[in-house]
Design an enzyme around this catalytic site. Structure first.
Site, mmCIF file in Angstrom:
data_model
loop_
_atom_site.group_PDB
_atom_site.id
_atom_site.type_symbol
_atom_site.label_atom_id
_atom_site.label_comp_id
_atom_site.label_asym_id
_atom_site.label_seq_id
_atom_site.Cartn_x
_atom_site.Cartn_y
_atom_site.Cartn_z
ATOM 1 N N SER A 46 -1.374 -7.009 3.949
ATOM 2 C CA SER A 46 -2.081 -5.797 3.544
ATOM 3 C C SER A 46 -1.646 -5.252 2.197
ATOM 4 O O SER A 46 -2.419 -4.548 1.547
ATOM 5 C CB SER A 46 -1.930 -4.711 4.618
ATOM 6 O OG SER A 46 -0.571 -4.481 4.922
ATOM 7 N N HIS A 276 0.916 2.124 2.190
ATOM 8 C CA HIS A 276 0.364 0.979 1.485
ATOM 9 C C HIS A 276 0.003 1.371 0.049
ATOM 10 O O HIS A 276 -0.150 2.553 -0.251
ATOM 11 C CB HIS A 276 -0.892 0.451 2.193
ATOM 12 C CG HIS A 276 -0.595 -0.312 3.436
ATOM 13 N ND1 HIS A 276 -0.226 0.293 4.608
ATOM 14 C CD2 HIS A 276 -0.602 -1.644 3.688
ATOM 15 C CE1 HIS A 276 -0.019 -0.635 5.539
ATOM 16 N NE2 HIS A 276 -0.243 -1.816 5.000
#
Length: 296
Positions: A46, A276
């Protein structure tokens, strides 16, 4: 063949992703000289796929963005062929095995092994992998603490003088080594760049803005740094280049202003999954990787 329906991003930002998905030349040293752009394959998890960064492309559950670093690199170097098979939740076993996807625990299909994208004609490969193998996002989520007087989460993971997360990271070394060897075997003419992970939180943290007390903030980032060291060592030992994105990330961690941060904290301030990279981070990583490609 292993097919496991895995919840993406360790359950971060799933509902938002579903809504978004429904809405909407001489730098290759090992290959023969060519005036055209590279045949580029992007592999990874990711951090590379860019979950919730607009716009979504490919399987919704993979959280793959058209503005992740791979897409930006493909444009910068005018790739003649480009395959982005990065996928949220991916671990090294998903390089060689089909990966079952899920959204909120509901099966969401299967994607082929990432290595299936590699060919003998591939000339450029990027790889970001390791966070899911050692479970760093899950550890960080589990260490969120709004009580400043609580026992540090670090104590649980280092009880008895044994660093459990550190052991996981050291055990990851042969996995990333095998991954690089696998790329080299399938794409012997490729230039292979393996990235580390960024700086997520500054020394001492910034509780309560990001809810990890200082001992836990420092412990968590130290594990990211340890993972980066393992990746760097194994990449060099197996014929790949390591790309450091943590050093250039100083001043851009989740403690910084919304305009300065490259990674999100526990609650996202940009369209990006928690913990993220956001679009600024993906663009910065593309610049760092691209400059290393162009500079050699």
């Amino acid at each position: 063949m292993r097919v496991e329906h895995r919840s993406v991003w360790l359950r971060s930002g799933v509902a938002a992703l579903v809504a978004a998905g429904l809405a909407g030349a001489g730098f290759l040293t090992a290959a023969p000289a060519s005036a055209s752009g590279p045949d580029y394959v992007a592999l990874g998890d990711s951090m590379a796929s860019g979950p919730l960064v607009p716009d979504i492309t490919g399987p919704v559950a993979c959280g793959r963005s058209t503005h992740n670093y791979a897409h930006l690199l493909a444009t910068r170097f005018a790739a003649t062929q480009f395959k982005d098979v990065t996928c949220s939740g991916a671990a090294t076993e998903d390089l060689t095995n089909p990966m079952g996807l899920s959204i909120g625990g509901v099966p969401a299909g299967t994607v082929p092994a990432q290595f299936d994208a590699l060919t003998s004609g591939t000339t450029l490969v990027t790889l970001t992998m390791g966070g899911n193998d050692v479970g760093l996002v899950g550890v960080a989520q589990g260490c969120v603490q709004f009580n400043p007087f609580a026992t540090p989460c670090k104590d649980k993971y280092t009880a008895g003088g044994v660093d459990q997360i550190g052991q996981r990271i050291e055990a990851f070394a042969p996995k990333i080594a095998a991954a690089v060897d696998g790329i080299r075997a399938r794409s012997p003419h490729a230039r292979v760049l393996v990235t580390g992970y960024g700086l997520y939180i500054k020394p001492g943290g910034c509780w309560p803005t990001q809810p990890w007390p200082a001992p836990d903030a420092d412990y968590l980032q130290s594990k990211v740094d340890q993972l980066n060291q393992v990746i760097s060592t194994q990449a060099a030992a197996h014929g790949a280049e390591y790309v450091d994105v943590a050093g250039p990330s100083v001043g851009h961690d989740a403690c910084r202003s919304v305009s300065a941060r490259w990674v999100e904290g526990v609650v996202s301030s940009h369209p990006a999954a928690p913990l993220h990279p956001n679009s600024q981070g993906e663009a910065a990583y593309a610049d760092i990787i691209g400059n290393q490609i162009a500079g050699s």
